[in-house]
Design a protein around this motif. Structure first.
Motif, PDB file in Angstrom:
ATOM      1  N   GLU A  30       0.819  -1.288   0.023  1.00  0.00           N
ATOM      2  CA  GLU A  30       0.005   0.018   0.109  1.00  0.00           C
ATOM      3  C   GLU A  30       0.804   1.027   0.098  1.00  0.00           C
ATOM      4  N   VAL A  31       0.181   2.309  -0.385  1.00  0.00           N
ATOM      5  CA  VAL A  31       0.896   3.860  -0.188  1.00  0.00           C
ATOM      6  C   VAL A  31      -0.125   4.359   0.747  1.00  0.00           C
ATOM      7  N   LEU A  32       0.325   4.788   1.996  1.00  0.00           N
ATOM      8  CA  LEU A  32      -0.499   5.244   2.875  1.00  0.00           C
ATOM      9  C   LEU A  32      -0.088   6.683   3.585  1.00  0.00           C
ATOM     10  N   ILE A  33      -0.823   7.533   4.039  1.00  0.00           N
ATOM     11  CA  ILE A  33      -0.530   8.593   5.004  1.00  0.00           C
ATOM     12  C   ILE A  33      -0.423   7.935   6.397  1.00  0.00           C
ATOM     13  N   PRO A  34       0.555   8.632   7.181  1.00  0.00           N
ATOM     14  CA  PRO A  34       0.655   8.144   8.608  1.00  0.00           C
ATOM     15  C   PRO A  34      -0.468   7.833   9.520  1.00  0.00           C
ATOM     16  N   SER A  35      -1.638   8.716   9.275  1.00  0.00           N
ATOM     17  CA  SER A  35      -2.848   8.475  10.043  1.00  0.00           C
ATOM     18  C   SER A  35      -3.637   7.001   9.703  1.00  0.00           C
ATOM     19  N   GLN A  36      -3.516   6.973   8.425  1.00  0.00           N
ATOM     20  CA  GLN A  36      -3.972   5.592   7.795  1.00  0.00           C
ATOM     21  C   GLN A  36      -3.428   4.455   8.369  1.00  0.00           C
ATOM     22  N   ILE A  37      -2.022   4.565   8.604  1.00  0.00           N
ATOM     23  CA  ILE A  37      -1.064   3.500   9.047  1.00  0.00           C
ATOM     24  C   ILE A  37      -1.437   3.479  10.733  1.00  0.00           C
ATOM     25  N   ALA A  38      -1.560   4.408  11.325  1.00  0.00           N
ATOM     26  CA  ALA A  38      -2.031   4.341  12.396  1.00  0.00           C
ATOM     27  C   ALA A  38      -3.492   3.528  12.586  1.00  0.00           C
ATOM     28  N   LYS A  39      -4.331   3.999  11.908  1.00  0.00           N
ATOM     29  CA  LYS A  39      -5.847   3.282  11.803  1.00  0.00           C
ATOM     30  C   LYS A  39      -5.749   1.727  11.777  1.00  0.00           C
ATOM     31  N   ASN A  40      -4.774   1.519  10.743  1.00  0.00           N
ATOM     32  CA  ASN A  40      -4.811  -0.056  10.274  1.00  0.00           C
ATOM     33  C   ASN A  40      -4.184  -0.881  11.548  1.00  0.00           C
ATOM     34  N   SER A  41      -2.887  -0.217  12.068  1.00  0.00           N
ATOM     35  CA  SER A  41      -2.181  -1.052  12.769  1.00  0.00           C
ATOM     36  C   SER A  41      -2.489  -0.762  14.445  1.00  0.00           C
ATOM     37  N   GLY A  42      -3.483   0.212  14.593  1.00  0.00           N
ATOM     38  CA  GLY A  42      -3.993   0.340  16.082  1.00  0.00           C
ATOM     39  C   GLY A  42      -2.783   0.892  16.917  1.00  0.00           C
ATOM     40  N   ILE A  43      -2.151   1.771  16.267  1.00  0.00           N
ATOM     41  CA  ILE A  43      -1.060   2.496  17.118  1.00  0.00           C
ATOM     42  C   ILE A  43      -1.250   3.688  17.023  1.00  0.00           C
ATOM     43  N   ARG A  44      -0.985   4.556  17.845  1.00  0.00           N
ATOM     44  CA  ARG A  44      -1.353   6.118  18.248  1.00  0.00           C
ATOM     45  C   ARG A  44      -0.547   6.741  17.132  1.00  0.00           C
ATOM     46  N   THR A  45      -1.166   7.708  16.455  1.00  0.00           N
ATOM     47  CA  THR A  45      -0.571   8.759  15.370  1.00  0.00           C
ATOM     48  C   THR A  45       0.910   9.082  15.807  1.00  0.00           C
ATOM     49  N   ASN A  46       0.818   9.655  16.980  1.00  0.00           N
ATOM     50  CA  ASN A  46       2.076  10.146  17.375  1.00  0.00           C
ATOM     51  C   ASN A  46       3.414   9.233  17.488  1.00  0.00           C
ATOM     52  N   HIS A  47       3.285   8.042  17.897  1.00  0.00           N
ATOM     53  CA  HIS A  47       3.961   7.018  17.579  1.00  0.00           C
ATOM     54  C   HIS A  47       4.537   6.559  16.096  1.00  0.00           C
ATOM     55  N   ILE A  48       3.430   6.780  15.364  1.00  0.00           N
ATOM     56  CA  ILE A  48       3.744   6.253  13.755  1.00  0.00           C
ATOM     57  C   ILE A  48       4.876   6.854  13.285  1.00  0.00           C
ATOM     58  N   SER A  49       4.771   8.452  13.345  1.00  0.00           N
ATOM     59  CA  SER A  49       5.876   9.238  13.096  1.00  0.00           C
ATOM     60  C   SER A  49       7.329   8.672  13.308  1.00  0.00           C
ATOM     61  N   LYS A  50       7.430   8.458  14.891  1.00  0.00           N
ATOM     62  CA  LYS A  50       8.785   8.014  15.233  1.00  0.00           C
ATOM     63  C   LYS A  50       9.172   6.673  14.481  1.00  0.00           C
ATOM     64  N   VAL A  51       8.192   5.690  14.419  1.00  0.00           N
ATOM     65  CA  VAL A  51       8.280   4.274  13.738  1.00  0.00           C
ATOM     66  C   VAL A  51       8.919   4.560  12.477  1.00  0.00           C
ATOM     67  N   LEU A  52       8.161   5.283  11.518  1.00  0.00           N
ATOM     68  CA  LEU A  52       8.430   5.539  10.276  1.00  0.00           C
ATOM     69  C   LEU A  52       9.773   6.187   9.942  1.00  0.00           C
ATOM     70  N   ALA A  53      10.225   7.016  10.769  1.00  0.00           N
ATOM     71  CA  ALA A  53      11.599   7.749  10.771  1.00  0.00           C
ATOM     72  C   ALA A  53      12.394   6.730  11.136  1.00  0.00           C
ATOM     73  N   GLU A  54      12.511   5.566  12.095  1.00  0.00           N
ATOM     74  CA  GLU A  54      13.150   4.679  12.354  1.00  0.00           C
ATOM     75  C   GLU A  54      13.216   3.599  11.007  1.00  0.00           C
ATOM     76  N   LEU A  55      12.273   3.243  10.463  1.00  0.00           N
ATOM     77  CA  LEU A  55      11.957   2.400   9.120  1.00  0.00           C
ATOM     78  C   LEU A  55      12.720   2.897   8.025  1.00  0.00           C
ATOM     79  N   LYS A  56      12.613   4.333   7.755  1.00  0.00           N
ATOM     80  CA  LYS A  56      13.236   5.137   7.099  1.00  0.00           C
ATOM     81  C   LYS A  56      14.773   5.179   7.132  1.00  0.00           C
ATOM     82  N   ALA A  57      15.217   5.393   8.139  1.00  0.00           N
ATOM     83  CA  ALA A  57      16.581   5.279   8.442  1.00  0.00           C
ATOM     84  C   ALA A  57      17.277   3.936   8.049  1.00  0.00           C
ATOM     85  N   HIS A  58      16.329   2.801   8.058  1.00  0.00           N
ATOM     86  CA  HIS A  58      16.925   1.552   7.763  1.00  0.00           C
ATOM     87  C   HIS A  58      16.615   1.088   6.352  1.00  0.00           C
TER      88      HIS A  58
END
Length: 88
Positions: A30-58
């Protein structure tokens, strides 16, 4: 298929974090915005940004419109697609 040590390290890196695992799985194909990822995964949006930054760094996910402030679109990078196929 034999997985490289590098790939095994990335799979392990994702698996040790429930958030990273859920984020990777929610992006699967999929191609998703962070709020969609948050909704799909049940993770709060403020955590998603940090997780995406970590995954992007890798280099597991990529942002396809980094110039915008709101509504950034994320998808798996090539390496990320390999990792997600090997997640339990």
């Amino acid at each position: 298929m034999e997985l490289s040590d590098e790939m095994l390290k990335e799979i392990s890196y994702v698996q040790i974090s429930k958030y990273r695992t859920k984020t990777m799985k929610s992006l699967d194909g999929e191609v998703l915005i962070p709020s969609q990822i948050a909704k799909n995964s049940g993770i709060r949006t403020n955590h998603i940004s940090k997780v995406l930054a970590e995954l992007k760094a890798h280099e597991l996910v990529e942002c396809i419109n980094p110039e915008v402030r709101k509504g950034r679109l994320y998808r798996h990078a090539d390496k990320g697609e390999q990792v997600v196929k090997n997640l339990e």
